[in-house]
Design an enzyme around this catalytic site. Structure first.
Site, PDB file in Angstrom:
ATOM      1  N   CYS A   1      -9.178  -3.259 -11.544  1.00 15.87           N
ATOM      2  CA  CYS A   1      -8.610  -2.077 -10.896  1.00 15.87           C
ATOM      3  C   CYS A   1      -7.296  -2.348 -10.168  1.00 15.87           C
ATOM      4  O   CYS A   1      -6.828  -1.512  -9.413  1.00 15.87           O
ATOM      5  CB  CYS A   1      -9.627  -1.439  -9.954  1.00 15.87           C
ATOM      6  SG  CYS A   1     -10.208  -2.546  -8.685  1.00 15.87           S
ATOM      7  N   ASN A  50      -4.151  -7.212  -7.670  1.00 17.06           N
ATOM      8  CA  ASN A  50      -3.046  -7.167  -6.704  1.00 17.06           C
ATOM      9  C   ASN A  50      -3.205  -8.286  -5.683  1.00 17.06           C
ATOM     10  O   ASN A  50      -2.255  -8.989  -5.348  1.00 17.06           O
ATOM     11  CB  ASN A  50      -3.021  -5.828  -5.948  1.00 17.06           C
ATOM     12  CG  ASN A  50      -2.905  -4.648  -6.876  1.00 17.06           C
ATOM     13  OD1 ASN A  50      -2.552  -4.817  -8.031  1.00 17.06           O
ATOM     14  ND2 ASN A  50      -3.226  -3.465  -6.389  1.00 17.06           N
ATOM     15  N   ASP A  51      -4.414  -8.424  -5.191  1.00 18.51           N
ATOM     16  CA  ASP A  51      -4.668  -9.485  -4.225  1.00 18.51           C
ATOM     17  C   ASP A  51      -4.966 -10.816  -4.901  1.00 18.51           C
ATOM     18  O   ASP A  51      -4.583 -11.863  -4.384  1.00 18.51           O
ATOM     19  CB  ASP A  51      -5.829  -9.099  -3.297  1.00 18.51           C
ATOM     20  CG  ASP A  51      -5.366  -8.169  -2.203  1.00 18.51           C
ATOM     21  OD1 ASP A  51      -4.321  -8.460  -1.589  1.00 18.51           O
ATOM     22  OD2 ASP A  51      -6.020  -7.142  -1.967  1.00 18.51           O
ATOM     23  N   HIS A  71       0.826  -1.190   0.000  1.00 12.80           N
ATOM     24  CA  HIS A  71       0.000   0.000   0.000  1.00 12.80           C
ATOM     25  C   HIS A  71       0.870   1.253   0.000  1.00 12.80           C
ATOM     26  O   HIS A  71       0.532   2.259  -0.620  1.00 12.80           O
ATOM     27  CB  HIS A  71      -0.937  -0.023   1.208  1.00 12.80           C
ATOM     28  CG  HIS A  71      -2.071   0.931   1.044  1.00 12.80           C
ATOM     29  ND1 HIS A  71      -2.430   1.812   2.010  1.00 12.80           N
ATOM     30  CD2 HIS A  71      -2.900   1.156   0.016  1.00 12.80           C
ATOM     31  CE1 HIS A  71      -3.431   2.546   1.587  1.00 12.80           C
ATOM     32  NE2 HIS A  71      -3.751   2.164   0.376  1.00 12.80           N
ATOM     33  N   GLU A 131     -11.134 -10.662  -5.720  1.00 14.55           N
ATOM     34  CA  GLU A 131      -9.700 -10.673  -5.420  1.00 14.55           C
ATOM     35  C   GLU A 131      -9.302 -11.857  -4.561  1.00 14.55           C
ATOM     36  O   GLU A 131      -8.135 -12.095  -4.300  1.00 14.55           O
ATOM     37  CB  GLU A 131      -9.263  -9.353  -4.778  1.00 14.55           C
ATOM     38  CG  GLU A 131     -10.076  -8.921  -3.578  1.00 14.55           C
ATOM     39  CD  GLU A 131      -9.676  -7.549  -3.043  1.00 14.55           C
ATOM     40  OE1 GLU A 131      -8.628  -7.018  -3.436  1.00 14.55           O
ATOM     41  OE2 GLU A 131     -10.429  -7.005  -2.217  1.00 14.55           O
TER      42      GLU A 131
HETATM   43  C1  PEP Z   1      -6.306  -5.119  -5.634  1.00 11.28           C
HETATM   44  O1  PEP Z   1      -6.189  -5.946  -4.736  1.00 11.28           O
HETATM   45  O2  PEP Z   1      -6.001  -5.343  -6.834  1.00 11.28           O
HETATM   46  C2  PEP Z   1      -6.824  -3.768  -5.339  1.00 11.28           C
HETATM   47  C3  PEP Z   1      -7.133  -2.920  -6.286  1.00 11.28           C
HETATM   48  O3  PEP Z   1      -6.947  -3.411  -4.043  1.00 11.28           O
HETATM   49  P1  PEP Z   1      -5.752  -3.012  -3.046  1.00 11.28           P
HETATM   50  O4  PEP Z   1      -4.495  -2.867  -3.853  1.00 11.28           O
HETATM   51  O5  PEP Z   1      -6.187  -1.753  -2.398  1.00 11.28           O
HETATM   52  O6  PEP Z   1      -5.719  -4.188  -2.125  1.00 11.28           O
HETATM   53 MG    MG Z   2      -7.113  -5.643  -2.835  1.00 12.01          MG
END
Ligand code: PEP
Ligand code: MG
Length: 588
Positions: A508, A460-461, A194, A437
């Protein structure tokens, strides 16, 4: 003498400045013996640090209400008791007075002694309580560091410096950027943390996993960092500085070319409209989203409102933030994600427990919200009230089951009913969507999609959980592979399931803003991308150069490939579907 260190690029851009080292607390254990005349002063320092740690715990205890007080209260009480323990404090004082240890070394000695006693216990529960000792001692060490680093904190306010540290919390980053720090070099961390995402928002060049940095860089060394390639040049030569100047000129040039795309449509060469949304968390992101012609906000991370502060923002404060966001987007759709605290997105409000064994698999996202319904209700009410000012959708993070979404839907309906009864004007219907995710949600999607208004894929997750690779662990960076066949299969299935059910699907995660993946995502049928606004024009440029129907012909061989090499081979062939003169720019 010039030398170079490498790490992983986490936020693009170059910076030239003086290094400011922030030593992690474990290095601050000063083992030098204390002179007799310094004993009294050192005892006072220790007392002040103990008092500070006690006061912090007491303040934390006071802030807790309701369920939170019950759940976290016992844990804080246990820590306060350890701090009040006479044997601990007398032992510490003896180590300083008689043993001539400095405060930090005495704390470490006491910790090691107590932990040895705990470890010798038969009872596994008691054995596990040694963590409490670590937390308490860590808190006092931190208080000592804060006291001894007053000088360092002053330095933090100096413009033109590059922070070199082992780690940095998201909330600290904002503070650093505000104080004119030019860039950040970390010895640990990953581009998907993050903090890294926030650094990109703040346009603060960042390098992570530069393991050697603290050992080899000295305070005030002149350093040049390249956040795209993960390079740190210490004592740069005239030639390095010339490279930096030429990078600055290129940024200006490239900016001019991309600026021409600000008002352009996003449409593949064969005429298919593609929607590019912005990910946002800071007010500056909203302005940038508008400036580069985003189709709306595809992901508003609300965590930012909860970082950097000591108390939980109330309904009124959250409402104003969401309303300004909606107004700022001038009628374009805005997707607000409910709180995704937990794991690396810890806060300072005390909502997140920091003693989970596996925080990434723990109480985060919707799990945290459903355990603290009042938190979620406050947030949903604020979002609903903002819906009166423009189109708003609600997105729920870390969903694993249909039941979780049913619970959120229930809360949302109740909040809407209560607000209407109380006379508030809110939108007639608010769309509710789930982040896909967690692999379970992707796999079970066909059974739950009908209950969802839309979905957003959080790669990302999704990559981290599918591959069982911690997104923040720099040791595993080479295993964190968005091109893994399992990830591609889940992406393809998720996009296809949503299309069959007539539901909008946005991606996203960081992949959406990385032009290395644009062809791949178009080939899998994705038409909605959400990314940091700073990347939007590059993605638009890439999309506009591709022929989508040609790309889709590559989807089958792509999904049939079983090795990374095979997948890269298909991606290479896809490049022929673009008429871009220059090769796509690589991003971090
Ligand atoms: C993700 O997990 O891809 C996402 C957009 O959320 P974050 O990066 O805030 O966990
Ligand atoms: Mg995420």
């Amino acid at each position: 003498m010039r030398f170079q260190l490498t790490g992983n690029g986490a936020a693009r851009g170059m910076a030239l400045g003086r290094a400011r080292l922030e030593q992690p607390s474990r290095y601050l254990v000063d083992e030098r013996p204390l002179a007799a005349e310094d004993v009294a002063a050192e005892l006072e320092r220790l007392d002040r640090a103990l008092a500070l740690a006690r006061a912090e715990l007491a303040a934390l205890r006071e802030k807790l209400h309701g369920v939170l007080a019950r759940e976290v209260g016992d844990f804080i009480d246990a820590h306060s008791m350890i701090l009040a323990d006479r044997e601990l404090t007398a032992g510490l004082a003896d180590l300083v007075r008689i043993g001539r240890y400095r405060a930090s070394a005495a704390l470490k000695m006491q910790r090691d002694r107590i932990v040895a006693v705990f470890e010798a216990m038969d009872d596994p529960y008691l054995r596990s309580r040694k963590e409490d000792i670590d937390h308490v001692i860590g808190r006092v060490q931190a208080a000592l560091v804060r006291e001894s680093s007053a000088e360092e904190r002053k330095l933090a306010a100096r413009v033109g410096e590059i922070l070199v540290s082992d780690t940095v919390a998201p909330s600290e980053l904002v503070h650093l950027a505000e104080h004119g720090v030019l860039g950040v070099v970390l010895t640990s961390g990953s581009p998907l943390s993050h903090s890294a995402i926030l650094a990109r928002s703040l346009r603060l060049p960042m390098i992570v996993a530069a393991h050697e940095a603290l050992a080899h860089i000295q305070d005030d060394d002149l350093i040049l960092i390249d956040g795209e390639h993960g390079e740190v040049v210490v004592h740069p030569t005239a030639q390095d500085i010339a490279r930096y100047r030429s990078w600055q000129r290129e940024v200006v040039q490239r900016g001019k070319i991309l600026a021409l795309l600000r008002d352009a449509d996003t449409r593949t060469r064969d005429g298919v409209p593609i929607h590019l949304y912005a990910n946002a968390e800071l007010p500056a992101d909203i302005a940038q989203a508008r400036a580069c012609g985003a189709a709306g906000v595809g992901l508003y991370r609300t965590e930012f409102l909860f970082l950097q502060r000591k108390e939980i923002p109330g309904e009124g404060e959250q409402f104003l933030a969401y309303r300004d966001l909606v107004l700022g987007m001038g009628g374009l759709p805005v997707t607000i994600r409910t709180l995704d605290l937990g794991a690396d997105k810890a806060d300072s409000t005390g909502i997140v427990l920091d003693d989970e064994d596996n925080p990434a698999l723990g109480v985060r996202g919707v799990r945290l919200s459903l355990r603290r319904p009042q938190l979620m209700i406050t947030q949903l009410r604020a979002i609903l009230r903002a819906s009166n000012y423009g189109p708003v959708r609600v997105l729920v993070p870390m969903v694993a089951s249909a039941e979780e979404m049913a619970s959120v839907r229930h809360l949302l309906n109740e909040c809407a009913r209560d607000l209407r009864t109380a006379g508030y004007e809110i939108a007639d219907h608010i769309e509710l969507g789930a982040m896909i995710e967690v692999p379970a949600a992707a796999i079970a999607l066909p059974g739950m999609i009908k209950k969802l208004d839309f979905i957003a894929i959080g790669t990302n997750d999704l990559v981290q959980y599918t591959l069982a690779v911690d997104r923040n662990n720099d040791q595993l960076a080479n295993l964190y592979d968005p091109l893994h066949p399992a990830v591609l299969t889940l992406l393809a299935q998720t996009i296809a399931t949503a299309a069959r059910a007539g539901r909008q699907v946005t991606l996203c995660g960081e992949m959406a803003g990385d032009v290395r993946y644009t062809a791949l995502l178009l080939a899998l049928g994705l038409t909605e991308f959400s990314m940091h606004p700073g990347l939007l024009l590059e993605v638009r440029e890439a999309v506009n150069a591709f022929d989508r129907s040609q790309l889709i012909d590559h989807a089958k061989p792509l999904l049939r490939a079983v090795t990374r090499e095979g997948i890269l081979h298909v991606l290479e062939r896809m490049k022929a579907c673009s008429n871009a003169v220059a090769p796509a720019i690589t991003t971090t």
